[in-house]
Design a protein around this motif. Sequence first.
Motif, mmCIF file in Angstrom:
data_model
loop_
_atom_site.group_PDB
_atom_site.id
_atom_site.type_symbol
_atom_site.label_atom_id
_atom_site.label_comp_id
_atom_site.label_asym_id
_atom_site.label_seq_id
_atom_site.Cartn_x
_atom_site.Cartn_y
_atom_site.Cartn_z
ATOM 1 N N ARG A 253 -30.887 18.846 -0.191
ATOM 2 C CA ARG A 253 -29.539 18.285 -0.079
ATOM 3 C C ARG A 253 -29.115 18.153 1.374
ATOM 4 O O ARG A 253 -28.500 17.153 1.768
ATOM 5 C CB ARG A 253 -28.555 19.169 -0.834
ATOM 6 C CG ARG A 253 -28.747 19.171 -2.351
ATOM 7 C CD ARG A 253 -27.715 20.052 -3.022
ATOM 8 N NE ARG A 253 -27.907 20.062 -4.476
ATOM 9 C CZ ARG A 253 -27.157 20.776 -5.313
ATOM 10 N NH1 ARG A 253 -26.165 21.544 -4.814
ATOM 11 N NH2 ARG A 253 -27.379 20.732 -6.602
ATOM 12 N N ILE A 254 -29.441 19.163 2.175
ATOM 13 C CA ILE A 254 -29.104 19.106 3.606
ATOM 14 C C ILE A 254 -29.855 17.965 4.290
ATOM 15 O O ILE A 254 -29.289 17.207 5.077
ATOM 16 C CB ILE A 254 -29.422 20.459 4.284
ATOM 17 C CG1 ILE A 254 -28.521 21.560 3.722
ATOM 18 C CG2 ILE A 254 -29.237 20.346 5.797
ATOM 19 C CD1 ILE A 254 -28.850 22.938 4.242
ATOM 20 N N MET A 255 -31.140 17.824 3.969
ATOM 21 C CA MET A 255 -31.933 16.745 4.553
ATOM 22 C C MET A 255 -31.406 15.378 4.114
ATOM 23 O O MET A 255 -31.340 14.430 4.919
ATOM 24 C CB MET A 255 -33.399 16.890 4.142
ATOM 25 C CG MET A 255 -34.108 18.081 4.778
ATOM 26 S SD MET A 255 -34.124 17.972 6.590
ATOM 27 C CE MET A 255 -35.036 16.446 6.822
ATOM 28 N N THR B 119 -28.649 10.458 5.504
ATOM 29 C CA THR B 119 -27.544 9.527 5.217
ATOM 30 C C THR B 119 -26.652 9.357 6.434
ATOM 31 O O THR B 119 -26.217 8.240 6.762
ATOM 32 C CB THR B 119 -26.718 10.038 4.027
ATOM 33 O OG1 THR B 119 -27.574 10.212 2.893
ATOM 34 C CG2 THR B 119 -25.618 9.061 3.689
ATOM 35 N N PHE B 120 -26.380 10.456 7.122
ATOM 36 C CA PHE B 120 -25.537 10.412 8.315
ATOM 37 C C PHE B 120 -26.201 9.599 9.413
ATOM 38 O O PHE B 120 -25.546 8.793 10.093
ATOM 39 C CB PHE B 120 -25.267 11.839 8.795
ATOM 40 C CG PHE B 120 -24.300 11.912 9.942
ATOM 41 C CD1 PHE B 120 -22.959 11.637 9.754
ATOM 42 C CD2 PHE B 120 -24.743 12.267 11.213
ATOM 43 C CE1 PHE B 120 -22.061 11.698 10.805
ATOM 44 C CE2 PHE B 120 -23.865 12.331 12.277
ATOM 45 C CZ PHE B 120 -22.514 12.048 12.071
ATOM 46 N N LYS C 287 -32.056 28.814 -4.989
ATOM 47 C CA LYS C 287 -30.892 28.144 -4.437
ATOM 48 C C LYS C 287 -31.184 27.580 -3.058
ATOM 49 O O LYS C 287 -30.761 26.486 -2.711
ATOM 50 C CB LYS C 287 -29.702 29.101 -4.387
ATOM 51 C CG LYS C 287 -29.167 29.492 -5.759
ATOM 52 C CD LYS C 287 -27.936 30.371 -5.636
ATOM 53 C CE LYS C 287 -27.382 30.713 -7.001
ATOM 54 N NZ LYS C 287 -26.173 31.578 -6.884
ATOM 55 N N LYS C 288 -31.942 28.360 -2.239
ATOM 56 C CA LYS C 288 -32.282 27.882 -0.898
ATOM 57 C C LYS C 288 -33.195 26.665 -0.975
ATOM 58 O O LYS C 288 -33.071 25.731 -0.190
ATOM 59 C CB LYS C 288 -32.953 29.004 -0.095
ATOM 60 C CG LYS C 288 -32.018 30.139 0.270
ATOM 61 C CD LYS C 288 -32.726 31.163 1.128
ATOM 62 C CE LYS C 288 -31.782 32.305 1.527
ATOM 63 N NZ LYS C 288 -32.468 33.307 2.370
ATOM 64 N N GLN C 289 -34.122 26.679 -1.954
ATOM 65 C CA GLN C 289 -35.022 25.541 -2.100
ATOM 66 C C GLN C 289 -34.272 24.285 -2.517
ATOM 67 O O GLN C 289 -34.605 23.176 -2.090
ATOM 68 C CB GLN C 289 -36.117 25.877 -3.119
ATOM 69 C CG GLN C 289 -37.078 26.965 -2.653
ATOM 70 C CD GLN C 289 -38.100 27.299 -3.716
ATOM 71 O OE1 GLN C 289 -38.034 26.825 -4.847
ATOM 72 N NE2 GLN C 289 -39.071 28.144 -3.350
ATOM 73 N N LYS C 290 -33.254 24.410 -3.348
ATOM 74 C CA LYS C 290 -32.470 23.257 -3.764
ATOM 75 C C LYS C 290 -31.518 22.802 -2.654
ATOM 76 O O LYS C 290 -31.203 21.625 -2.540
ATOM 77 C CB LYS C 290 -31.657 23.605 -5.021
ATOM 78 C CG LYS C 290 -32.521 23.832 -6.257
ATOM 79 C CD LYS C 290 -31.655 24.134 -7.450
ATOM 80 C CE LYS C 290 -32.521 24.341 -8.710
ATOM 81 N NZ LYS C 290 -31.691 24.641 -9.908
#
Length: 272
Positions: free
Chosen positions: A9-11, A16-17, A2-5
């Motif tokens: 997504r955070i990056m 995008t931001f 889960k942490k690897q996925k």
Amino acid sequence: MKKQKRFPRIMQTLLTFVVLIVFAFPFVWMLLASFKTQSQILSTGDLFIFKPTFHNYVSVFQEYDFLKFVWNSFVVAFGSTLLSLILGLPAAYAIARHHLQKLGLLILVARIIPGITFLIPWFILFSKIHLVDTYTALILSHMLVGLPFIIWIMISFFEALPTEIEESGLIDGCTHHQVFLRIILPISGPGVITASLLSFIFSWNNFMFSVILAGDKTKTLPIAVFNFMSYSEINWGALMAAACIITLPVLVIALVSQRYVVSGLSAGAVKG
């Protein structure tokens, strides 16, 4: 796992931001500057903290008669887009169904040629027939780019439509014209809307043709905005207010038609 996925997504969200900030900042600055005085705009401090004023918008509409320029731009953009659709949609359909790739390539070349090469011939021609400073001259000159653009976009869209749809219409007793008008065009909505929107935006923002062929009666918005610049100074407040006015109609059109464009150029043809 889960942490690897979660890390990608955070990056992705952060990237995008960052991209959003870079691209949105000029528009935010333009909007804020339209509510500032000349001294506040030229000041390097207090970008977001200032006392807003509507003087720039009042000046644009009262002193510069901006509604006239808005109307001129709308007439030219709407007229050139409408005529380009009337001529371009049947042309694109014929090229797609009869596999006229050479003709399609020729139209693309006409789109690639810089528009400035046509300015002098256009001006000489319209001067001879007394059409300078008329809507007709501006509409025809804007079609020089809008028409090939619409044709080139719609060729690929029509090629993606299955021929079985047309054959079904012909079996039911429709003529080729009726098949095109009653069957092909209704399911080609996303493509038509996308091509129309891009053609309208080009015409709305066009400066090059208007600066030569437009006069006092048909002056469009880009030419009117250019009047805010002089040799001594630039009226930044009025310029930013005018820029916001120019951007607003295109932004509204894009937001309204977004759901049609996002639905996909291939949607509708094979769905029941």
